[in-house]
Scaffold this motif. Structure first.
Motif, PDB file in Angstrom:
ATOM      1  N   LEU A 163     -84.447  -1.177 -45.963  1.00 39.45           N
ATOM      2  CA  LEU A 163     -82.981  -1.270 -45.898  1.00 39.45           C
ATOM      3  C   LEU A 163     -82.486  -1.677 -44.512  1.00 39.45           C
ATOM      4  O   LEU A 163     -81.301  -1.554 -44.211  1.00 39.45           O
ATOM      5  CB  LEU A 163     -82.361   0.072 -46.308  1.00 39.45           C
ATOM      6  N   VAL A 164     -83.368  -2.170 -43.675  1.00 37.34           N
ATOM      7  CA  VAL A 164     -83.014  -2.586 -42.323  1.00 37.34           C
ATOM      8  C   VAL A 164     -82.135  -3.840 -42.383  1.00 37.34           C
ATOM      9  O   VAL A 164     -82.397  -4.764 -43.152  1.00 37.34           O
ATOM     10  CB  VAL A 164     -84.280  -2.817 -41.469  1.00 37.34           C
ATOM     11  N   THR A 165     -81.096  -3.853 -41.533  1.00 40.44           N
ATOM     12  CA  THR A 165     -80.172  -4.986 -41.428  1.00 40.44           C
ATOM     13  C   THR A 165     -80.181  -5.491 -39.983  1.00 40.44           C
ATOM     14  O   THR A 165     -81.003  -5.066 -39.161  1.00 40.44           O
ATOM     15  CB  THR A 165     -78.743  -4.560 -41.823  1.00 40.44           C
ATOM     16  N   ASP A 166     -79.221  -6.325 -39.654  1.00 37.92           N
ATOM     17  CA  ASP A 166     -79.076  -6.825 -38.281  1.00 37.92           C
ATOM     18  C   ASP A 166     -78.927  -5.680 -37.282  1.00 37.92           C
ATOM     19  O   ASP A 166     -79.405  -5.775 -36.145  1.00 37.92           O
ATOM     20  CB  ASP A 166     -77.863  -7.745 -38.172  1.00 37.92           C
ATOM     21  N   VAL A 167     -78.288  -4.601 -37.687  1.00 38.69           N
ATOM     22  CA  VAL A 167     -78.117  -3.432 -36.807  1.00 38.69           C
ATOM     23  C   VAL A 167     -79.478  -2.833 -36.461  1.00 38.69           C
ATOM     24  O   VAL A 167     -79.745  -2.491 -35.304  1.00 38.69           O
ATOM     25  CB  VAL A 167     -77.201  -2.374 -37.466  1.00 38.69           C
ATOM     26  N   GLY A 168     -80.363  -2.742 -37.436  1.00 36.77           N
ATOM     27  CA  GLY A 168     -81.716  -2.244 -37.181  1.00 36.77           C
ATOM     28  C   GLY A 168     -82.491  -3.156 -36.248  1.00 36.77           C
ATOM     29  O   GLY A 168     -83.262  -2.693 -35.410  1.00 36.77           O
ATOM     30  N   VAL A 169     -82.282  -4.459 -36.386  1.00 34.01           N
ATOM     31  CA  VAL A 169     -82.940  -5.415 -35.488  1.00 34.01           C
ATOM     32  C   VAL A 169     -82.454  -5.197 -34.055  1.00 34.01           C
ATOM     33  O   VAL A 169     -83.232  -5.308 -33.108  1.00 34.01           O
ATOM     34  CB  VAL A 169     -82.719  -6.868 -35.956  1.00 34.01           C
ATOM     35  N   LYS A 170     -81.194  -4.846 -33.896  1.00 38.18           N
ATOM     36  CA  LYS A 170     -80.678  -4.533 -32.557  1.00 38.18           C
ATOM     37  C   LYS A 170     -81.457  -3.361 -31.953  1.00 38.18           C
ATOM     38  O   LYS A 170     -81.840  -3.392 -30.787  1.00 38.18           O
ATOM     39  CB  LYS A 170     -79.190  -4.210 -32.628  1.00 38.18           C
ATOM     40  N   PHE A 171     -81.732  -2.330 -32.758  1.00 39.41           N
ATOM     41  CA  PHE A 171     -82.534  -1.199 -32.273  1.00 39.41           C
ATOM     42  C   PHE A 171     -83.967  -1.644 -31.963  1.00 39.41           C
ATOM     43  O   PHE A 171     -84.543  -1.255 -30.952  1.00 39.41           O
ATOM     44  CB  PHE A 171     -82.551  -0.055 -33.290  1.00 39.41           C
ATOM     45  N   ILE A 172     -84.533  -2.460 -32.831  1.00 43.12           N
ATOM     46  CA  ILE A 172     -85.895  -2.967 -32.620  1.00 43.12           C
ATOM     47  C   ILE A 172     -85.984  -3.733 -31.304  1.00 43.12           C
ATOM     48  O   ILE A 172     -86.997  -3.666 -30.600  1.00 43.12           O
ATOM     49  CB  ILE A 172     -86.331  -3.845 -33.816  1.00 43.12           C
ATOM     50  N   SER A 173     -84.926  -4.436 -30.945  1.00 42.76           N
ATOM     51  CA  SER A 173     -84.948  -5.248 -29.721  1.00 42.76           C
ATOM     52  C   SER A 173     -85.067  -4.398 -28.452  1.00 42.76           C
ATOM     53  O   SER A 173     -85.348  -4.931 -27.382  1.00 42.76           O
ATOM     54  CB  SER A 173     -83.713  -6.144 -29.639  1.00 42.76           C
ATOM     55  N   ASN A 174     -84.904  -3.093 -28.571  1.00 39.19           N
ATOM     56  CA  ASN A 174     -85.065  -2.202 -27.421  1.00 39.19           C
ATOM     57  C   ASN A 174     -86.518  -1.851 -27.132  1.00 39.19           C
ATOM     58  O   ASN A 174     -86.828  -1.338 -26.057  1.00 39.19           O
ATOM     59  CB  ASN A 174     -84.267  -0.909 -27.631  1.00 39.19           C
ATOM     60  N   PHE A 175     -87.415  -2.095 -28.077  1.00 45.58           N
ATOM     61  CA  PHE A 175     -88.814  -1.761 -27.858  1.00 45.58           C
ATOM     62  C   PHE A 175     -89.449  -2.739 -26.876  1.00 45.58           C
ATOM     63  O   PHE A 175     -89.267  -3.947 -26.972  1.00 45.58           O
ATOM     64  CB  PHE A 175     -89.603  -1.781 -29.173  1.00 45.58           C
ATOM     65  N   LYS A 176     -90.211  -2.208 -25.964  1.00 46.44           N
ATOM     66  CA  LYS A 176     -90.950  -3.026 -25.007  1.00 46.44           C
ATOM     67  C   LYS A 176     -92.338  -3.323 -25.569  1.00 46.44           C
ATOM     68  O   LYS A 176     -92.857  -2.571 -26.377  1.00 46.44           O
ATOM     69  CB  LYS A 176     -91.067  -2.290 -23.677  1.00 46.44           C
ATOM     70  N   GLU A 177     -92.913  -4.430 -25.098  1.00 51.36           N
ATOM     71  CA  GLU A 177     -94.289  -4.829 -25.425  1.00 51.36           C
ATOM     72  C   GLU A 177     -94.529  -5.108 -26.905  1.00 51.36           C
ATOM     73  O   GLU A 177     -95.666  -5.064 -27.370  1.00 51.36           O
ATOM     74  CB  GLU A 177     -95.284  -3.787 -24.903  1.00 51.36           C
TER      75      GLU A 177
END
Length: 165
Positions: free
Chosen positions: A61-75
């Protein structure tokens, strides 16, 4: 320190963790297929975990908002977001911050070949899966080829693989 409320519930179901000292700051990877994992889940994970090397999400159920959170992960080296109808080109600025990415799968999302010009920072990307379009009829191979050539200008060291929905 004991976790409270919603965070306690999240960490117990994710890894049977009851104490905040036991929450990892790095994960080798995370996989979820055909599940209820959503933006809130990704936000809870990103709030405590800073490094994730691989994420595989298919039909969650991930959307663009979830991708924003994913973009915080390093490496983050490998990201699969296959079969997510609510992931659109609006998340491309977030994906573009994942400069360690070597593999990206956005097939059967709303991201198309012509949108890839926004991914100018993904210099390490070696392999990308993306939908060519929504056409049901026989695809115009010349148009698809032109779009691939243009995408390769943005991502010159990347193998771009396409398919229709």
């Amino acid at each position: 320190m004991k976790l409270k409320g919603q965070e306690k519930h999240f960490w117990w179901h994710f890894r049977q963790i009851t104490n905040s000292r036991d929450i990892p700051t790095e994960l080798p990877g995370f996989t979820s297929i055909d599940s209820l994992v959503d933006d809130e889940f990704m936000g809870m994970l990103a709030a405590r975990v800073s490094i994730v090397h691989e994420i595989y999400l298919k039909e969650t159920l991930v959307t663009d908002v979830g991708v924003k959170f994913i973009s915080n992960f390093k490496e983050l080296k490998s990201l699969t977001l296959m079969k997510h109808e609510n992931i659109t080109k609006a998340c491309l600025p977030y994906l573009n911050t994942l400069t360690d990415l070597e593999y990206l799968d956005v097939w059967r999302t709303k991201i198309r070949l012509e949108d890839l010009s926004a991914l100018t920072n993904l210099k390490q990307l070696k392999e990308l899966y993306v939908s060519a379009g929504d056409e049901i009829d026989e695809p115009d191979q010349d148009v698809v080829l032109e779009k691939i050539i243009k995408a390769e200008e943005t991502l010159p060291h990347c193998k771009i693989l396409t398919a229709y929905q």
